[in-house]
Design a protein around this motif. Structure first.
Motif, short mmCIF file in Angstrom:
data_model
loop_
_atom_site.label_atom_id
_atom_site.label_comp_id
_atom_site.label_asym_id
_atom_site.label_seq_id
_atom_site.Cartn_x
_atom_site.Cartn_y
_atom_site.Cartn_z
N PHE A 7 0.76 -1.21 0.06
CA PHE A 7 0.05 0.40 -0.21
C PHE A 7 0.74 1.38 0.16
O PHE A 7 0.20 2.27 0.77
N SER A 8 2.44 1.14 -0.66
CA SER A 8 3.03 2.51 -0.82
C SER A 8 2.72 3.32 -1.50
O SER A 8 2.80 5.20 -1.12
N PHE A 9 1.21 2.87 -2.42
CA PHE A 9 1.30 4.19 -2.96
C PHE A 9 0.47 5.36 -2.61
O PHE A 9 -0.14 6.39 -3.09
N LEU A 10 0.04 5.02 -1.38
CA LEU A 10 -1.23 5.60 -0.67
C LEU A 10 -0.90 6.97 -0.02
O LEU A 10 -0.73 7.86 -0.15
N GLU A 11 1.01 6.57 0.17
CA GLU A 11 1.81 8.00 0.21
C GLU A 11 2.12 8.12 -0.91
O GLU A 11 2.07 9.87 -1.15
N SER A 12 3.04 7.80 -1.84
CA SER A 12 3.35 8.77 -2.72
C SER A 12 1.80 9.34 -3.89
O SER A 12 2.75 10.05 -5.02
N PHE A 13 1.34 8.89 -4.07
CA PHE A 13 0.27 9.05 -4.42
C PHE A 13 -1.32 9.99 -3.98
O PHE A 13 -2.38 10.16 -3.42
N ARG A 14 -0.35 10.21 -2.76
CA ARG A 14 -1.78 10.63 -1.23
C ARG A 14 -2.58 12.18 -2.38
O ARG A 14 -3.57 12.12 -1.86
N SER A 15 -1.77 12.99 -3.00
CA SER A 15 -2.73 14.50 -3.07
C SER A 15 -3.67 13.72 -4.29
O SER A 15 -4.36 14.21 -4.19
N GLU A 16 -3.12 13.15 -5.20
CA GLU A 16 -3.99 12.45 -6.55
C GLU A 16 -5.85 11.85 -6.32
O GLU A 16 -6.43 11.78 -6.20
N ILE A 17 -5.29 10.79 -4.72
CA ILE A 17 -6.52 10.17 -4.00
C ILE A 17 -6.95 11.15 -3.53
O ILE A 17 -8.15 11.14 -3.88
N ILE A 18 -6.67 11.89 -2.82
CA ILE A 18 -7.50 13.72 -2.27
C ILE A 18 -8.26 14.31 -2.73
O ILE A 18 -9.17 13.82 -3.08
N SER A 19 -8.01 13.92 -3.68
CA SER A 19 -7.91 14.95 -4.89
C SER A 19 -9.18 14.03 -5.91
O SER A 19 -10.59 14.99 -5.86
N GLY A 20 -9.13 13.17 -5.53
CA GLY A 20 -9.97 12.13 -6.35
C GLY A 20 -11.44 12.31 -5.74
O GLY A 20 -12.39 12.28 -6.41
N VAL A 21 -11.39 11.89 -4.65
CA VAL A 21 -12.18 11.81 -2.52
C VAL A 21 -12.97 13.42 -3.35
O VAL A 21 -14.38 13.42 -3.41
N ARG A 22 -11.99 14.83 -3.05
CA ARG A 22 -13.13 15.50 -3.10
C ARG A 22 -14.05 15.65 -4.32
O ARG A 22 -14.72 16.17 -4.28
N LEU A 23 -13.57 15.69 -5.55
CA LEU A 23 -13.78 15.57 -7.22
C LEU A 23 -15.36 14.73 -7.25
O LEU A 23 -16.39 15.33 -7.71
N THR A 24 -14.81 13.50 -6.53
CA THR A 24 -16.25 12.60 -6.50
C THR A 24 -17.93 12.95 -5.62
O THR A 24 -18.51 13.31 -5.71
N ILE A 25 -16.51 13.85 -4.78
CA ILE A 25 -17.83 14.28 -3.47
C ILE A 25 -18.37 15.92 -4.31
O ILE A 25 -19.93 15.70 -4.30
N LEU A 26 -17.64 16.25 -4.99
CA LEU A 26 -18.40 17.80 -5.28
C LEU A 26 -19.36 16.92 -6.35
O LEU A 26 -20.46 17.73 -6.49
N LEU A 27 -18.44 16.16 -7.26
CA LEU A 27 -19.80 15.45 -8.27
C LEU A 27 -21.12 15.82 -7.61
O LEU A 27 -22.16 15.64 -8.10
N THR A 28 -21.43 14.73 -6.68
CA THR A 28 -22.15 14.04 -5.70
C THR A 28 -23.06 15.35 -5.55
O THR A 28 -24.20 15.16 -5.81
N VAL A 29 -21.73 16.30 -5.21
CA VAL A 29 -23.13 17.56 -4.26
C VAL A 29 -23.45 18.00 -4.70
O VAL A 29 -24.98 18.36 -4.68
#
Lengths: 227, 260
Positions: A7-29
Motif C-alpha cells: 500500500f505504499s502508493f497511498l503515500e506516493s499518490f496521496r494528493s492525487e487520491i485526495i483530489s479524486g475523493v474531493r471531485l467525487t464528493i463535489l460531483l455528488t453534492v
C-alpha cells in the motif's frame, strides 16, 4: 498463493487520491439537489400538467431511463462539441448526472404524490387553500417523506455512477485509481483501496441524508419512527 | 343509536321574517353522467338553524351537502350560500370556502403536522395570521372541542373520536358562518360517537348554522331545527324533529321503523 500487499502508493499518490475523493464528493453534492428538484418538477408536470407537458415529461423520463448514462455523457461531451458547443468535462458530467437523477427521482416522487389520500387534498381545498399552498405545505413534505428510502438509494446510485466520468477525463476517484494502477501495476491493492473509499463515501452520504431527514421530517424525529 | 346527554339545551331558532337564508336550494338538479342524483331539491336553512339530512344510502343527502361548498357542481336550478349564487359568473369558490367549514367521515387530517399545526395551517396561509395569533386561535378552538392537552400530538397518536374533533377544530379556526358535517360519526364506535356529537351539540347551542348528514336519528331529533328526509334524490319530508314520531309518508315510516 503468497501475495504480498503493498500500500505504499497511498503515500506516493496521496494528493492525487485526495483530489479524486474531493471531485467525487463535489460531483455528488452539486448534482443531488438540482436532480431532485428537476425530478419533483417533472413528477408534478406529469401528474398535473397540461397534456403536452405530460407527454414531454414522459418522453424525457423514458429516454433517460432506457439509455446508458455513459452514452448520455458522451453525447453531451463529444456530441455537443461536434456542434460547436464545448461545455467542458466537469459541466458535462454534472449536467448528465442531473438529468439522469431527475428522470429517476421523477418517477419516485410521482409514486409519493399519488400515495397521498385524496381526502386530504379535498379538505385543504375546502379550507380555501390555494393550489400552491397545498403543494408546498401538504403534498411535497408528505411525498418526500413517503418515498425517502427510495430517494436515498437513488442518490447513492448516482454517487457511485460518478465513477464513469473518468471516461471524459474528469479525474474523480475511479480515474485516479486507474492512473495509479497503470503506473504501479498494483491493481489488486489499488482497486481494493478505491472500493473501500467508495464504501466510506456511500456510508457518509447515507448518514448525511439520514441527518437531513431527521431535520426535515419533524414527525418521524418526534415519534422516533425508523425511516 | 347513540344516546347522548348534553349540558346545554338548544333552543330552536324560528325563521325570522326578512332574514336571508344562509343556504337556499331552488329546484337543484345534479347528475353524475346519466345518473340523476338530485332531482329538484328545494330547501332553506336560516342563520342559526341546524338542518339534519337523513335518508337511505344513495338518497342524495351527501351529494346535496357537498354541493353547498362547491365540492359538487350543480347542473340545474339555483343554489345560494352565504349570499353567494354558486352559478353566478363572478362566483369565487375560495371566497365561499373561507365562510363554510366542512368535516368529513374520514377526518382527513394532515398526518405530518401536529394537532396545532393542522388547526392553524389554513388561518396562517389563507388569512395571514402570525405565529402568536395562530397559537392563541389554536388554543381557543382546541378548548372548544376539549383537546387543549393534545396540541403537540400527531394525528396518529389520537383515537378516531379525537381526530374527528381536531377536524372540527380545524374548520372552526377559519371562523366559518356555516358548518357542514358529512356523516362524521359513521366510522366511530358508540362511545367515540358520543364525544363527537357532544361537541357538535355544543356548537349548535352556541348558535352556529349547520347542515349535517347523519344516521344518528336520536341526535337529529334532539339537535336539529329542521329534519329533512331525502328519498330518491328528492326532499320527501321535512319538518321539526317530531316529524320522526309521526311520519306522513310510507317511505319515512319504513326508514324510521328500520331502526337506522
Amino acid at each position: 498463493m503468497d501475495y504480498v500487499f503493498d500500500f505504499s502508493f497511498l503515500e506516493s499518490f496521496r494528493s492525487e487520491i485526495i483530489s479524486g475523493v474531493r471531485l467525487t464528493i463535489l460531483l455528488t453534492v452539486v448534482s443531488i439537489l438540482p436532480g431532485f428538484a428537476l425530478g419533483t418538477a417533472c413528477a408534478v408536470g406529469r401528474l398535473y400538467g397540461p397534456r403536452w407537458l405530460q407527454t414531454a415529461v414522459t418522453i424525457y423520463i423514458e429516454a433517460i431511463r432506457n439509455t446508458p448514462l455513459i452514452i448520455q455523457v458522451f453525447w453531451l461531451f463529444f456530441g455537443l462539441a461536434v456542434l460547436g458547443a464545448r461545455i467542458g468535462p466537469f459541466n458535462a458530467a454534472v449536467i448528465a448526472l442531473v438529468i439522469n437523477t431527475g428522470a429517476y427521482s421523477a418517477e419516485i416522487m410521482r409514486a409519493g404524490f399519488q400515495a397521498i389520500p385524496k381526502g386530504q387534498l379535498e379538505a385543504a381545498n375546502c379550507l380555501a387553500m390555494t393550489r400552491r399552498q397545498i403543494f408546498w405545505s401538504i403534498q411535497l413534505p408528505q411525498a418526500a417523506e413517503l418515498v425517502y428510502p427510495a430517494l436515498v438509494s437513488q442518490f447513492i446510485l448516482m454517487m457511485l455512477a460518478t465513477s464513469i466520468m473518468s471516461q471524459i477525463s474528469v479525474e474523480e476517484l475511479t480515474g485516479v485509481g486507474y492512473q495509479v494502477q497503470s503506473i504501479t501495476f498494483r491493481g489488486f491493492d489499488v482497486y481494493l483501496v478505491i472500493a473501500v473509499l467508495y464504501l466510506a463515501l456511500a456510508t457518509m452520504l447515507r448518514l448525511c441524508l439520514h441527518g437531513a431527514a431527521q431535520l426535515a421530517f419533524t414527525r418521524l424525529r418526534k415519534l422516533r419512527t425508523p425511516l | 343509536m347513540t344516546v347522548i346527554s348534553m349540558n346545554s339545551v338548544h333552543t330552536p331558532v324560528a325563521p325570522q321574517d326578512g332574514a336571508q337564508p344562509m343556504v337556499s336550494f331552488r329546484d337543484v338538479h345534479k347528475s353524475f353522467g346519466a345518473l340523476e342524483v338530485l332531482k329538484g331539491i328545494d330547501l332553506d336553512v336560516m342563520p342559526g338553524q341546524v338542518a339534519a339530512l337523513i335518508g337511505r344510502s344513495g338518497s342524495g343527502k351527501s351529494t346535496a351537502l357537498r354541493c353547498i361548498n362547491g365540492l359538487e357542481k350543480i347542473n340545474g336550478g339555483e343554489l345560494t350560500v352565504c349570499g353567494r349564487n354558486l352559478r353566478a359568473r363572478d362566483f369565487e369558490l375560495r371566497e365561499l370556502r373561507k365562510e363554510v367549514g366542512i368535516v368529513f367521515q374520514s377526518y382527513n387530517l394532515f398526518p405530518h403536522l401536529t394537532v396545532e399545526q393542522n388547526v392553524t395551517l389554513a388561518p396562517r396561509k389563507v388569512n395571514g395570521l402570525d405565529a402568536a395569533e395562530s397559537r392563541a386561535l389554536a388554543a381557543e378552538v382546541l378548548e372548544q372541542v376539549g383537546l387543549s392537552d393534545k396540541a403537540l400530538s400527531y394525528p396518529e397518536q389520537l383515537s378516531g373520536g379525537q381526530q374527528q374533533r381536531v377536524a372540527i377544530a380545524r374548520s372552526l379556526a377559519m371562523r366559518p358562518k356555516l358548518m357542514l358535517f358529512d356523516e362524521v360519526t359513521s366510522a366511530l364506535d358508540p362511545e367515540l360517537t358520543g364525544e363527537v356529537l357532544r361537541v357538535i351539540g355544543k356548537l349548535a347551542a352556541g348558535g352556529m348554522t349547520m347542515v349535517l348528514v347523519t344516521h344518528e336519528m336520536a341526535f337529529a331529533r334532539q339537535v336539529a331545527d329542521l329534519v329533512v328526509y331525502m328519498h330518491q334524490g328528492r326532499v320527501w319530508e321535512a319538518g321539526k324533529g317530531t316529524m320522526l314520531d309521526d311520519p306522513q309518508t310510507v317511505e319515512l315510516r319504513q326508514f324510521v321503523g328500520s331502526g337506522l
